[in-house]
Design a protein around this motif. Structure first.
Motif, PDB file in Angstrom:
ATOM      1  N   SER A 127       0.809  -1.620  -0.104  1.00  0.00           N
ATOM      2  CA  SER A 127      -0.688   0.421  -0.466  1.00  0.00           C
ATOM      3  C   SER A 127       0.921   1.310   0.082  1.00  0.00           C
ATOM      4  O   SER A 127       1.857   2.044   0.427  1.00  0.00           O
ATOM      5  CB  SER A 127      -0.986   0.088   1.563  1.00  0.00           C
ATOM      6  N   PRO A 128       0.985   2.047  -0.693  1.00  0.00           N
ATOM      7  CA  PRO A 128       1.752   3.476  -1.226  1.00  0.00           C
ATOM      8  C   PRO A 128       0.665   4.178   0.585  1.00  0.00           C
ATOM      9  O   PRO A 128       1.646   5.130   0.310  1.00  0.00           O
ATOM     10  CB  PRO A 128       0.976   3.983  -2.166  1.00  0.00           C
ATOM     11  N   ASP A 129       0.339   4.061   1.162  1.00  0.00           N
ATOM     12  CA  ASP A 129      -0.313   5.025   2.232  1.00  0.00           C
ATOM     13  C   ASP A 129       0.252   3.577   3.763  1.00  0.00           C
ATOM     14  O   ASP A 129      -0.215   4.774   4.239  1.00  0.00           O
ATOM     15  CB  ASP A 129      -2.274   4.800   1.956  1.00  0.00           C
ATOM     16  N   TRP A 130       0.811   3.424   3.462  1.00  0.00           N
ATOM     17  CA  TRP A 130       1.967   2.629   4.452  1.00  0.00           C
ATOM     18  C   TRP A 130       2.662   3.509   5.507  1.00  0.00           C
ATOM     19  O   TRP A 130       2.759   4.809   5.502  1.00  0.00           O
ATOM     20  CB  TRP A 130       2.802   1.584   4.322  1.00  0.00           C
ATOM     21  N   TYR A 131       1.948   3.750   6.698  1.00  0.00           N
ATOM     22  CA  TYR A 131       2.562   4.530   7.556  1.00  0.00           C
ATOM     23  C   TYR A 131       3.828   4.426   7.746  1.00  0.00           C
ATOM     24  O   TYR A 131       4.430   5.334   7.738  1.00  0.00           O
ATOM     25  CB  TYR A 131       2.331   3.905   8.930  1.00  0.00           C
ATOM     26  N   ALA A 132       5.108   3.231   7.533  1.00  0.00           N
ATOM     27  CA  ALA A 132       6.488   3.808   7.220  1.00  0.00           C
ATOM     28  C   ALA A 132       7.164   4.311   5.788  1.00  0.00           C
ATOM     29  O   ALA A 132       7.624   4.826   6.419  1.00  0.00           O
ATOM     30  CB  ALA A 132       6.706   2.252   6.730  1.00  0.00           C
ATOM     31  N   LEU A 133       6.035   4.556   4.966  1.00  0.00           N
ATOM     32  CA  LEU A 133       6.831   5.143   4.220  1.00  0.00           C
ATOM     33  C   LEU A 133       6.521   6.238   4.479  1.00  0.00           C
ATOM     34  O   LEU A 133       6.257   7.284   3.613  1.00  0.00           O
ATOM     35  CB  LEU A 133       5.634   4.581   2.385  1.00  0.00           C
ATOM     36  N   HIS A 134       5.537   7.098   5.302  1.00  0.00           N
ATOM     37  CA  HIS A 134       5.528   8.433   5.344  1.00  0.00           C
ATOM     38  C   HIS A 134       6.686   8.756   6.701  1.00  0.00           C
ATOM     39  O   HIS A 134       7.098   9.861   7.005  1.00  0.00           O
ATOM     40  CB  HIS A 134       4.121   8.921   6.125  1.00  0.00           C
ATOM     41  N   TRP A 135       7.346   7.914   7.378  1.00  0.00           N
ATOM     42  CA  TRP A 135       8.322   8.374   8.870  1.00  0.00           C
ATOM     43  C   TRP A 135       9.513   7.859   7.866  1.00  0.00           C
ATOM     44  O   TRP A 135      10.296   8.663   7.960  1.00  0.00           O
ATOM     45  CB  TRP A 135       7.558   7.790   9.019  1.00  0.00           C
ATOM     46  N   LEU A 136       9.489   7.487   7.180  1.00  0.00           N
ATOM     47  CA  LEU A 136      10.826   6.128   6.773  1.00  0.00           C
ATOM     48  C   LEU A 136      11.670   8.303   5.651  1.00  0.00           C
ATOM     49  O   LEU A 136      12.745   8.117   6.245  1.00  0.00           O
ATOM     50  CB  LEU A 136      11.199   5.364   5.970  1.00  0.00           C
ATOM     51  N   PRO A 137      10.901   8.553   5.373  1.00  0.00           N
ATOM     52  CA  PRO A 137      11.729   9.549   4.937  1.00  0.00           C
ATOM     53  C   PRO A 137      12.911  10.323   6.232  1.00  0.00           C
ATOM     54  O   PRO A 137      13.469  11.192   6.039  1.00  0.00           O
ATOM     55  CB  PRO A 137      10.935  10.598   4.198  1.00  0.00           C
ATOM     56  N   SER A 138      11.547  10.849   6.981  1.00  0.00           N
ATOM     57  CA  SER A 138      12.628  11.481   8.387  1.00  0.00           C
ATOM     58  C   SER A 138      14.244  10.235   9.056  1.00  0.00           C
ATOM     59  O   SER A 138      14.681  11.081   9.042  1.00  0.00           O
ATOM     60  CB  SER A 138      11.137  11.300   9.383  1.00  0.00           C
ATOM     61  N   CYS A 139      13.689   9.158   8.915  1.00  0.00           N
ATOM     62  CA  CYS A 139      14.871   8.614   9.116  1.00  0.00           C
ATOM     63  C   CYS A 139      16.185   8.987   8.152  1.00  0.00           C
ATOM     64  O   CYS A 139      17.406   9.064   8.781  1.00  0.00           O
ATOM     65  CB  CYS A 139      14.412   6.931   9.542  1.00  0.00           C
ATOM     66  N   VAL A 140      15.255   9.109   7.100  1.00  0.00           N
ATOM     67  CA  VAL A 140      17.182   9.171   5.974  1.00  0.00           C
ATOM     68  C   VAL A 140      17.152  10.672   6.288  1.00  0.00           C
ATOM     69  O   VAL A 140      18.741  10.425   6.157  1.00  0.00           O
ATOM     70  CB  VAL A 140      16.396   8.713   4.676  1.00  0.00           C
ATOM     71  N   GLU A 141      16.753  11.718   6.317  1.00  0.00           N
ATOM     72  CA  GLU A 141      17.367  12.658   6.242  1.00  0.00           C
ATOM     73  C   GLU A 141      18.482  12.835   7.813  1.00  0.00           C
ATOM     74  O   GLU A 141      19.080  13.516   7.756  1.00  0.00           O
ATOM     75  CB  GLU A 141      16.614  13.631   6.980  1.00  0.00           C
ATOM     76  N   ASP A 142      17.951  12.058   8.731  1.00  0.00           N
ATOM     77  CA  ASP A 142      18.576  11.625  10.031  1.00  0.00           C
ATOM     78  C   ASP A 142      19.818  11.424   9.968  1.00  0.00           C
ATOM     79  O   ASP A 142      20.876  11.245  10.642  1.00  0.00           O
ATOM     80  CB  ASP A 142      18.093  11.087  11.674  1.00  0.00           C
ATOM     81  N   PHE A 143      19.755  10.238   8.921  1.00  0.00           N
ATOM     82  CA  PHE A 143      21.226   9.395   8.610  1.00  0.00           C
ATOM     83  C   PHE A 143      22.484  10.386   8.063  1.00  0.00           C
ATOM     84  O   PHE A 143      23.252  10.377   8.137  1.00  0.00           O
ATOM     85  CB  PHE A 143      20.701   8.120   8.069  1.00  0.00           C
ATOM     86  N   GLU A 179      22.537  13.009   8.026  1.00  0.00           N
ATOM     87  CA  GLU A 179      23.337  13.759   9.721  1.00  0.00           C
ATOM     88  C   GLU A 179      24.660  13.163   9.955  1.00  0.00           C
ATOM     89  O   GLU A 179      25.393  14.225  10.140  1.00  0.00           O
ATOM     90  CB  GLU A 179      22.707  14.196  10.615  1.00  0.00           C
ATOM     91  N   ILE A 180      24.827  12.080   9.790  1.00  0.00           N
ATOM     92  CA  ILE A 180      26.153  11.306  10.430  1.00  0.00           C
ATOM     93  C   ILE A 180      26.682   9.974   9.631  1.00  0.00           C
ATOM     94  O   ILE A 180      28.089   9.985   9.703  1.00  0.00           O
ATOM     95  CB  ILE A 180      25.377   9.935  11.710  1.00  0.00           C
ATOM     96  N   TYR A 181      26.270   9.783   8.005  1.00  0.00           N
ATOM     97  CA  TYR A 181      26.642   8.813   7.692  1.00  0.00           C
ATOM     98  C   TYR A 181      27.492   9.851   6.174  1.00  0.00           C
ATOM     99  O   TYR A 181      27.440  11.118   6.093  1.00  0.00           O
ATOM    100  CB  TYR A 181      25.811   8.326   6.875  1.00  0.00           C
ATOM    101  N   LEU A 182      28.200   8.882   5.845  1.00  0.00           N
ATOM    102  CA  LEU A 182      29.206   9.822   4.954  1.00  0.00           C
ATOM    103  C   LEU A 182      28.749  10.131   3.583  1.00  0.00           C
ATOM    104  O   LEU A 182      27.316   9.709   3.537  1.00  0.00           O
ATOM    105  CB  LEU A 182      30.069   8.738   3.927  1.00  0.00           C
ATOM    106  N   SER A 183      28.410  11.407   2.649  1.00  0.00           N
ATOM    107  CA  SER A 183      27.518  11.575   2.056  1.00  0.00           C
ATOM    108  C   SER A 183      27.310  10.475   0.422  1.00  0.00           C
ATOM    109  O   SER A 183      28.831  10.071   0.781  1.00  0.00           O
ATOM    110  CB  SER A 183      27.751  12.642   1.153  1.00  0.00           C
ATOM    111  N   LYS A 184      26.317  10.628  -0.961  1.00  0.00           N
ATOM    112  CA  LYS A 184      26.894   9.726  -1.391  1.00  0.00           C
ATOM    113  C   LYS A 184      28.205  10.783  -2.252  1.00  0.00           C
ATOM    114  O   LYS A 184      28.686   9.480  -3.159  1.00  0.00           O
ATOM    115  CB  LYS A 184      25.634  10.160  -2.625  1.00  0.00           C
ATOM    116  N   GLU A 185      28.695  11.591  -2.649  1.00  0.00           N
ATOM    117  CA  GLU A 185      29.430  12.584  -3.091  1.00  0.00           C
ATOM    118  C   GLU A 185      30.965  12.043  -2.114  1.00  0.00           C
ATOM    119  O   GLU A 185      31.920  11.484  -2.982  1.00  0.00           O
ATOM    120  CB  GLU A 185      29.646  14.094  -2.895  1.00  0.00           C
ATOM    121  N   ASP A 186      30.936  12.135  -0.719  1.00  0.00           N
ATOM    122  CA  ASP A 186      31.967  10.975  -0.421  1.00  0.00           C
ATOM    123  C   ASP A 186      32.383  10.107  -0.680  1.00  0.00           C
ATOM    124  O   ASP A 186      33.548  10.047  -0.248  1.00  0.00           O
ATOM    125  CB  ASP A 186      32.091  11.744   1.588  1.00  0.00           C
ATOM    126  N   LEU A 187      31.007   9.240  -0.027  1.00  0.00           N
ATOM    127  CA  LEU A 187      31.607   7.940  -0.592  1.00  0.00           C
ATOM    128  C   LEU A 187      32.188   7.528  -2.453  1.00  0.00           C
ATOM    129  O   LEU A 187      33.684   7.280  -1.765  1.00  0.00           O
ATOM    130  CB  LEU A 187      30.212   7.132  -0.601  1.00  0.00           C
TER     131      LEU A 187
END
Length: 254
Positions: A109-125, A127-135
């Motif tokens: 389901s495109p309305d799945w709760y997880a799909l609405h909150w995961l982007p926030s988790c992505v943004e937080d990561f 902040e602490i992980y190497l960027s795509k450009e750095d990698l």
């Protein structure tokens, strides 16, 4: 598939993209076919099951890294990961079913709760992980070292030894989304140690020292300021000085 379009720098983003791919289309294909396309693996039972196991390992890695987040976010994201894990585990017995009739709610389901909150988790990561450009930049540096060794005139045995070690570092970079800083540091430290203490027949001391120096420089580059959030400076300092003593060099600033 030989070449993946899935990100390797951010584990949460990798998970999000796979789940989004599953929820986008209504299809009468089998669950196995949909998951194979989403995870970019072969469309056979063995490959998809292995892919699901790796996906669960990815979630466990994300959960392990949550310890470096504020307590409020830790509890929210842990609950989110638990829900996603439970849904994925239920998939194993349904691979042969039709996707549209598999009752894989809320995974399909495109309305799945997880799909609405995961982007926030992505943004937080981010902040602490190497960027795509750095990698990508670090991967290019290791590939450059590999090419330099391949083009060198050192003995075949010594060349093979160095190439094996450098390719192990490259593999850790390619799996950064699941090994993280600790896994990458561990691989580089192990490579530095082996190159430093192992004696290979026909080795060239100048080449050996050159590779050790470049690996040392590479090691210092994978600890940007934001990485200190998940790598206590004291443990890094101890490892650094042990290596410095081995190669008779001092960490930057000393």
């Amino acid at each position: 598939m030989e070449s993946s379009t899935l990100p390797i720098h951010n584990p949460a983003e990798r998970l999000l993209i796979i789940l989004q791919r599953c929820s986008q289309d209504e299809t009468n294909e089998s669950v196995q076919a949909v998951l194979a396309r989403a995870m970019e693996v072969k469309n056979d039972t063995d490959s998809v099951q292995k892919g699901l196991i790796q996906l669960l390992q990815l979630i466990y890695h994300i959960e392990d890294q949550l310890q470096y987040f504020p307590s409020r976010k830790q509890s929210s994201y842990k609950e989110l990961m638990t829900q996603i894990k439970d849904e994925l585990i239920s998939v194993f017995s349904r691979l042969e079913m039709s996707w549209s009739h598999s009752f894989l709610q809320p995974l399909n389901s495109p309305d799945w709760y997880a799909l609405h909150w995961l982007p926030s988790c992505v943004e937080d990561f981010e902040e602490i992980y190497l960027s795509k450009e750095d990698l990508n930049r670090l991967r290019e540096e290791i590939l450059g070292l590999i090419q330099m060794i391949e083009d060198s005139k050192i003995t075949q045995e010594f060349k093979q030894f160095l190439l094996i070690k450098l390719n192990e570092v490259l593999e850790a970079l390619n799996k950064f989304y699941i090994v993280g800083y600790n896994g990458l540091r561990k691989e580089i430290l192990a490579t530095l140690t082996e190159v430093g203490i192992n004696e290979v027949e026909g080795e060239d001391k100048e080449t050996k020292n050159n590779i050790s120096q470049k690996l040392w420089e590479f090691f210092t580059k994978i600890v940007p300021e934001k990485a200190q959030k998940i790598n206590p400076p004291i443990s890094l300092l101890v490892n650094s000085y042990k290596l410095a003593e081995m190669f008779k060099i001092l960490p930057p600033g000393n």
